[in-house]
Write a protein that holds these residues in place. Structure first.
Motif, PDB file in Angstrom:
ATOM      1  N   CYS A  52     -16.220  32.837  28.067  1.00  0.00           N
ATOM      2  CA  CYS A  52     -15.533  32.513  29.280  1.00  0.00           C
ATOM      3  C   CYS A  52     -15.813  31.032  29.622  1.00  0.00           C
ATOM      4  O   CYS A  52     -17.001  30.494  29.859  1.00  0.00           O
ATOM      5  N   THR A  53     -14.808  30.078  29.761  1.00  0.00           N
ATOM      6  CA  THR A  53     -15.148  28.763  30.339  1.00  0.00           C
ATOM      7  C   THR A  53     -14.630  28.622  31.615  1.00  0.00           C
ATOM      8  O   THR A  53     -14.658  27.470  32.246  1.00  0.00           O
ATOM      9  N   CYS A  55     -11.584  29.220  33.153  1.00  0.00           N
ATOM     10  CA  CYS A  55     -10.437  28.159  33.060  1.00  0.00           C
ATOM     11  C   CYS A  55      -9.599  28.257  34.140  1.00  0.00           C
ATOM     12  O   CYS A  55      -8.351  27.880  34.050  1.00  0.00           O
ATOM     13  N   HIS A  56      -9.397  29.451  34.629  1.00  0.00           N
ATOM     14  CA  HIS A  56      -8.688  29.951  35.603  1.00  0.00           C
ATOM     15  C   HIS A  56      -7.215  30.618  35.349  1.00  0.00           C
ATOM     16  O   HIS A  56      -6.268  30.863  35.944  1.00  0.00           O
ATOM     17  N   ALA A  57      -7.042  30.527  33.836  1.00  0.00           N
ATOM     18  CA  ALA A  57      -5.774  31.043  33.347  1.00  0.00           C
ATOM     19  C   ALA A  57      -5.671  32.486  34.012  1.00  0.00           C
ATOM     20  O   ALA A  57      -4.214  32.866  34.340  1.00  0.00           O
ATOM     21  N   MET A  71     -16.104  27.200  37.846  1.00  0.00           N
ATOM     22  CA  MET A  71     -16.243  26.721  36.376  1.00  0.00           C
ATOM     23  C   MET A  71     -17.376  25.942  36.853  1.00  0.00           C
ATOM     24  O   MET A  71     -17.525  25.279  37.825  1.00  0.00           O
ATOM     25  N   ARG A  86     -18.648  24.722  23.979  1.00  0.00           N
ATOM     26  CA  ARG A  86     -17.955  24.638  25.286  1.00  0.00           C
ATOM     27  C   ARG A  86     -18.536  23.588  26.252  1.00  0.00           C
ATOM     28  O   ARG A  86     -19.558  23.693  26.598  1.00  0.00           O
ATOM     29  N   LYS A  88     -17.318  23.166  29.330  1.00  0.00           N
ATOM     30  CA  LYS A  88     -17.358  23.913  30.735  1.00  0.00           C
ATOM     31  C   LYS A  88     -17.545  25.406  30.307  1.00  0.00           C
ATOM     32  O   LYS A  88     -17.277  25.928  29.412  1.00  0.00           O
ATOM     33  N   CYS A 110      -5.530  34.744  28.130  1.00  0.00           N
ATOM     34  CA  CYS A 110      -6.776  34.118  27.644  1.00  0.00           C
ATOM     35  C   CYS A 110      -6.686  33.473  26.438  1.00  0.00           C
ATOM     36  O   CYS A 110      -6.453  34.008  25.399  1.00  0.00           O
ATOM     37  N   ASN A 111      -7.282  32.010  26.539  1.00  0.00           N
ATOM     38  CA  ASN A 111      -7.232  31.523  25.253  1.00  0.00           C
ATOM     39  C   ASN A 111      -8.327  31.532  24.504  1.00  0.00           C
ATOM     40  O   ASN A 111      -8.286  30.990  23.302  1.00  0.00           O
TER      41      ASN A 111
END
Lengths: 156, 191, 393, 375, 124
Positions: A52-53, A55-57, A71, A86, A88, A110-111
């Motif tokens: 997980c980065t 990214c708030h998605a 983040m 990564r 972030k 999630c990307n």
């Protein structure tokens, strides 16, 4: 009268069949691969950090607003002589299991394939005495994936 | 009143469109039935929509029900749509069991006077649906046989707030989650 | 005044009575617990479930655990309840049932007392507990309890009649050896021991098939068992008269219910299946040891109990009006006819096979009457508008 | 009357009996107050709303994907059917063409869900009628097997969130047809069990025949739908009258009965299970490989202005979604037309003049899901 | 043994059993008193009304039509009491006793038929 006799015969036939119930905590049914308990975060075992980065998605996509993500800069990034790509990375991640409605949307958006629905029995047996204990933080969310107790299933 | 008359009130292009588009629908029959009422058709993704002025609504609905060619004897659904500044639409979804046809009837109520005649005199099915609409949108159905709230709590007075209006705030729930709680726990852990 | 007990002669009557009653208390408690466990297990199997499994091996201690839990539960009384009726109801439900054990024949020559009027005593005593039901229903100040109590009363008194008459019909045909000098035999006895002894050759179920069925039905009703569990119908009146009872007070009702089931099954075994007597006169001269007789009685009574559970798992509940119509319009006339036919056969000394034939015909009539009632249901009682008018008049 | 009670001082009062929301044969949190005279129901006042969660408001504040989860919760016994209406409304407004395979799978799942929901009804209804637990376990047994299958497909047992606007969230497992056939086999056994246990039982017939009768005209007037209206002899089945998905491609007959009583409602549902089993087998034969989503789907769906009233045949009747879009990624107005709400309106008419015990089974025969009524 | 003695000996256990029954219930209640918790809370004193507060007192004059059954029951139960001694003796007495009873039952049967016809057996 015939109908009543037929009823009796029906119950007698089920009398001779095997019971369909089972002792629950002793014998767990095998869960299907796709089973969705609650979302957990996945651990990148190659680099030893979460996927997980932050990214708030998922946070934005969550219909019940049960997630909170923050983040931070990745200390392990290659620019900092780390081995991670990564830039972030997730700093804090809270999921309120009491609010989560297990809709799988966070997994879909999630990307980074960083989140998955827990498909083990541990994900289902989460009873606690205090609702506050259902707010999971980052270590709790990662513990299963870190310990390789999870064979995650992510659609597509 | 004929179609031309009420179309006269709308824009010129709209009139052309009316003539063109509604041939494949039941608009002709409906229009013939509702001669005496000011009707305006519109097309939705599935059914034909007709707009009836709110003063004529019950008269119109009753005609639609009693007409031998239409027989809209089944009220599917009754609800309202809050269009904020443009008033409130009350929407009737009609169905004719013998003819197997559908029709949506719409009427617009002004925001300052949200009163409409009850449809329970036409279909009994309207009873609860109207009660629900009344409490959710503040539309009052005059002549309703049982105007109590349906879904809202009985013991709390909700007569001044209508949940489904767009002006009603959404989700003022005190959320037990996230930052505050998490930080607290962290603080405990550190301290 | 002295009697004999366990080989000790000349025991004081009071001591003897006390010992026997205490034995019964122990017996009843243990067997009722077993029955509760058995019912849960058997019903579970009918429903493809496992039943109790947690307490003890295969859940054997479930009833004990239940009992302990019930003792430890708070005993509540509603504020509005009628104190005396509410408090007294458990006694009046339980004690009459317990009294029934006095005449129950367990094995040859072992019961609390052999009463000449055994059956009369049985129906007289067990009939009392209806009062307890009404008191429980009324005293609780609860609507469900009240409706349940009223239903229990109506049902109890209505099914009392077929029950009494069915026992009478059997008592009539019992052949009793009278004076040994003349070698003549009389007909008719209410003494359960004599009734069992008379079945040494052929059990009564052969002579009185209709009566057997009616007794079973009436017993189900008296025990408030499905399909006659209207007073306690869970989906309608929650728990009937016992809604407001909790803890140990409630368990008294429960105990009474199962004790009644036990008594009824033993009476059934004695009256229709020949109790401890083997059929076809086997082992008549050389009575079996008592444990074997007890086993036989257990088997016969167990059959009844199993049937009760089986019916419970299979049959819906009747409605109150159907229940009443059934007993007053079908069972009662049938039983009267049976009693009179029995009398006719006995008075004119017709062959006994007539009893069997008439009984079977009666069964046929019963089946047809039920079928007819189902196929041609009565019109609904009264539409709402008419009802108002009638009530107003 | 034999005895005239009116002139005496022992004048009786009507008893107000409160049924629900907590127990009597708990059909969710439904409450009705019966005014009874002896055992006869003179009046009935239903109260609903204990489970009102504002699903419509929630959906108006969530985008089209997020709304699907809320739809599950309005109709938790037949969540696939509820989702179907919702996604069909979105598809109708956005004019999305759903691939054929997705449609067939949707049909199979919806019919399976109908079976599971009807089994649930049969079980609960059996308990209402007074069989101790047996039908409940029978119903639960079959429902459980279907739910297991759903879990293998969608991952969740009740709140599937599996349909998406345009198709399905993901592909079904490889052994899907075999698993469905397995489940159908056991459902057949379940139908057989129920048939043996209840249909011919004299007591059951005596309890249910001529109870809670509603005529065809009244049923239409009340806006009833689903098996409840079909039991009154109105062949109103949206799968037949206004075919959606691929229902016009397969052959089936609308099941009706003409008594309009509780027994017929039971029978119609029992037969519908068999019918659904048939339907699913037809669907399985037609199921072919192919895409399950249209090729071009935007990541975030935005709808043009417009409105649509989509209705589908859910197990309890017409489950309608009235969706008004004013552009953007959220519906402007979303109304759930609940079948149970409309069916429940007729409760009073069906119960008055009957016995208390009848009122319970009439309520059971409507097969309400309170979360759908209250939303 | 004298008949009265016999009678006494027969029914002593009945007396003992009734006392034992009472004692059983009382001891259970006392046991519960000792073991179970008790707390005075007003809420616990309300009756169960499906989760709602009771509407009004339940013990009112409720129109249950079962008194008709009550009356019928008394009639028939009395009759049953008459039949009991008859059952034991009628064979010895002979046909006269039998036909007397037939007449008796017939009269009662007529009564039942009348009540049936008049609708007294229709539960409401």
């Amino acid at each position: 009268m015939r109908g009543i006799l037929k009823s009796l015969a029906t119950t007698l036939s089920t009398f001779s069949r095997r019971p369909v119930t089972r002792l629950y905590p002793e014998g767990h049914r095998d869960l299907p691969e796709r089973d969705r308990a609650f979302p957990v975060l996945l651990w990148d075992k190659d680099i030893d950090e979460p996927f997980c980065t932050g990214c708030h998605a998922c946070e934005r996509a969550c219909p019940v607003e049960c997630m909170t993500v923050t983040m931070t800069d990745n200390p392990n990034h290659t620019t900092n002589d780390g081995n991670s790509k990564r830039r972030k990375i997730v700093d804090k991640f809270y999921i309120d299991y009491a609010r989560c409605m297990r809709c799988n949307i966070c997994v879909e958006v999630c990307n980074f394939e960083a989140i998955a629905m827990n498909n083990t029995w541990q994900g289902h047996e989460t009873s606690v005495y205090d609702r506050a204990d259902l707010v999971m933080d980052l270590p709790q969310l990662l513990v299963q994936s870190k310990a390789k107790q999870l064979e995650e299933w992510v659609p597509e | 009143m004929s179609t031309d008359d009420n179309a006269a009130g709308t824009a010129e292009e709209a009139q052309v469109e009316v003539v063109d588009t509604f041939d494949d629908t039941i608009w002709d029959t409906v229009n013939r039935t509702l001669r005496a009422v000011d009707v305006r058709p519109e097309r939705s993704a599935l059914d034909l929509i007709i707009h009836i002025p709110h003063a004529d609504i019950i008269r119109g609905l009753r005609m639609l029900k009693q007409d031998a060619d239409l027989q809209f004897n089944y009220l599917r659904c009754l609800t309202a749509v809050d269009n904020e500044s443009e008033g409130i639409d009350v929407v009737y979804q009609l169905y004719s069991v013998p003819k197997n046809i559908n029709l949506t009837v719409k009427t617009t109520l002004p925001n300052e006077n949200k009163v409409i005649e009850t449809a329970t005199t036409v279909w009994k099915a309207a009873n609860w649906l109207e009660r629900e609409t009344a409490e959710m949108f503040g539309v009052s159905f005059s002549g309703h046989p049982d105007p109590r709230p349906l879904l809202m709590p009985e013991d709390i007075d909700m007569s001044d707030t209508y949940p489904l209006l767009k002006s009603h705030p959404f989700a003022e729930i005190d959320v037990l989650q996230g930052e505050i709680l998490g930080h607290d726990r962290d603080a405990e852990g550190e301290g | 005044m002295s009697t004999e007990i366990f080989g000790f002669d000349g025991v004081n009557v009071w001591v003897d009575g006390l010992v026997r009653v205490l034995l019964i208390v122990g017996f009843m408690t243990v067997v009722v617990m077993g029955l509760i466990y058995g019912e849960r297990k058997i019903l579970a199997r009918f429903q493809q479930r496992l039943g109790p499994t947690r307490t003890g091996p295969v859940g054997l201690l479930q009833s004990v655990a239940d009992a302990l839990k019930l003792v430890g539960k708070e005993d509540l009384r509603p504020r509005n309840a009628d104190a005396w009726t509410f408090e007294l109801a458990p006694y009046l439900v339980f004690v009459p049932v317990f009294l029934g054990f006095v005449i129950v024949p367990f094995v040859l020559d072992w019961q609390v007392r052999i009463l000449e009027l055994g059956l009369l005593y049985f129906v007289a005593v067990t009939g009392i507990n209806i009062v307890g039901w009404i008191m429980a229903g009324w005293g609780s100040d609860n609507r469900y309890a009240m409706i349940g109590g009223m239903r229990a009363a109506a049902q109890g008194i209505s099914y009392e009649l077929p029950l009494v008459l069915s026992l009478l019909a059997v008592a009539m045909v019992v052949e009793v050896p009278s004076d040994s000098a003349t070698g003549e035999s009389l007909r008719g006895s209410l003494n359960l021991n004599e009734i069992i002894a008379a079945q040494a050759e052929i059990p009564n179920l052969v002579w009185q098939p209709l009566v057997l069925i009616v007794f079973f039905i009436a017993a189900l009703a008296e025990l408030n068992r499905t399909p006659f569990d209207i007073p306690v119908g869970e989906s309608e009146v929650v728990g009937g008269p016992f809604v407001e009872y909790s803890g140990i007070r409630w368990s008294m009702f429960f105990l009474a219910e199962y004790a009644a089931l036990l008594i009824m099954s033993l009476i059934f075994a004695a009256v229709f299946l020949g109790g401890w007597a083997w059929p076809a006169g086997l082992f008549q001269d050389d009575p079996w040891p008592r444990w074997a007789q007890a086993l036989l009685v257990t088997g016969k009574a167990g059959l009844f109990i199993f049937m009760v559970f089986w019916v419970r798992a299979s049959v819906p509940r009747l409605r109150i009006d159907q229940l009443m119509s059934f007993t007053w319009k079908i069972l009662l006339p049938l039983m009267f006819a049976q009693v009179l036919i029995n009398g006719l056969v006995l008075v004119y000394d017709w062959p006994e096979i007539v009893l069997t034939v008439t009984g079977l015909v009666g069964v046929l009539v019963l089946v047809m009457a039920v079928d007819r009632a189902v196929r041609h249901p009565r019109p609904r009682p009264a539409p709402a508008t008419q009802l108002e008018g009638e009530a107003a008049s | 009357m034999v005895v005239d009670t009116s002139a005496t001082e022992f004048e009786t009062q009507d008893l107000l009996l409160n049924v629900g929301p907590q127990h009597p044969s708990t059909h969710g949190v439904f409450r009705m107050v019966l005014e009874i005279d002896g055992e006869l129901v003179k009046d009935l006042v239903p109260y609903i709303g204990y489970l009102h969660r504002g699903a419509e408001k929630l959906c108006e504040n969530n985008d089209f994907r997020q709304g699907i989860g809320y739809m599950d919760r309005t109709e938790y016994l037949a969540a696939h059917n509820a989702e179907l209406s919702y996604v069909m409304a979105v598809e109708a407004l956005a004019e999305i063409e759903v691939p054929e395979r997705a449609q067939w799978i949707r049909m199979i799942l919806c019919e399976l869900n109908r079976i599971s929901s009807h089994f649930m009804f049969l079980g609960a209804f059996g308990v209402d009628v007074g069989v101790f637990g047996t039908p409940f376990i029978y119903g639960w047994r079959e429902r459980e097997r279907i739910i297991d299958l759903f879990e293998e497909i969608s991952g969740d047992r009740m709140m599937f969130a599996y349909f998406r606007a345009g198709g399905l969230a993901w592909e079904v497992p490889l052994n899907f047809p075999e698993r469905v056939r397995e489940v159908l086999e056991s459902a057949r056994q379940g139908v057989k069990d129920f048939d043996g246990l209840l249909t011919q039982n004299e007591i059951f017939i005596a309890r249910t025949k001529n109870v809670g009768v509603i005529t065809a005209d009244d049923a239409i007037e009340m806006g009833m739908s689903g098996p409840t209206i079909r039991a009154s002899g109105v062949p109103l089945d949206l799968r037949k009258t206004e075919p959606y998905l691929q229902y016009d491609q397969i052959s089936f007959e609308t099941i009706t009965a003409d008594g309009g009583d509780v027994f017929d409602r039971y029978l119609v549902r029992l037969q519908e299970i068999s019918q659904s089993i048939d339907l699913i087998e037809q669907c399985l034969e037609r199921l072919e490989d192919g895409p399950i989503m249209p090729e071009k789907m935007p990541r975030m769906l935005r709808l043009p202005e417009g409105e649509v009233y989509i209705r589908t045949e859910a197990p309890r009747g017409e489950y309608g979604i009235y969706m008004v879009s004013k552009g953007g990624n959220k519906p402007h107005r979303l109304k759930v037309r609940s079948a149970c709400l409309s069916n429940l309106q007729a409760l009073k008419q069906m119960c008055v003049g009957q016995y208390v015990a009848d009122a319970i089974i009439v309520l059971g025969s409507i097969d309400i899901v309170l979360s759908e009524v209250d939303r | 043994m004298l008949p009265t003695d016999q009678l006494f000996s027969d029914y002593v256990p009945v007396l003992i059993a009734s006392i034992a029954g009472f004692i059983l219930v009382i001891s259970a209640l006392i046991g519960s008193r000792l073991l179970a918790p008790f707390s005075e809370e007003r809420e616990k004193g309300t009756t169960y009304e499906c989760g709602m507060l009771p509407l009004r007192r339940a013990s009112t004059n409720v129109g249950n039509r079962f008194y008709l059954y009550g009356i019928l029951f008394i009639i028939f139960d009395v009759e049953a009491v008459f039949i009991f001694p008859w059952v034991l003796t009628f064979v010895g007495v002979g046909p006269l006793a039998y036909w007397t009873m037939v007449t008796f039952v017939a009269i009662l049967g007529l009564g039942l038929a009348y009540a049936w016809k008049k609708g007294a057996l229709q539960w409401r």
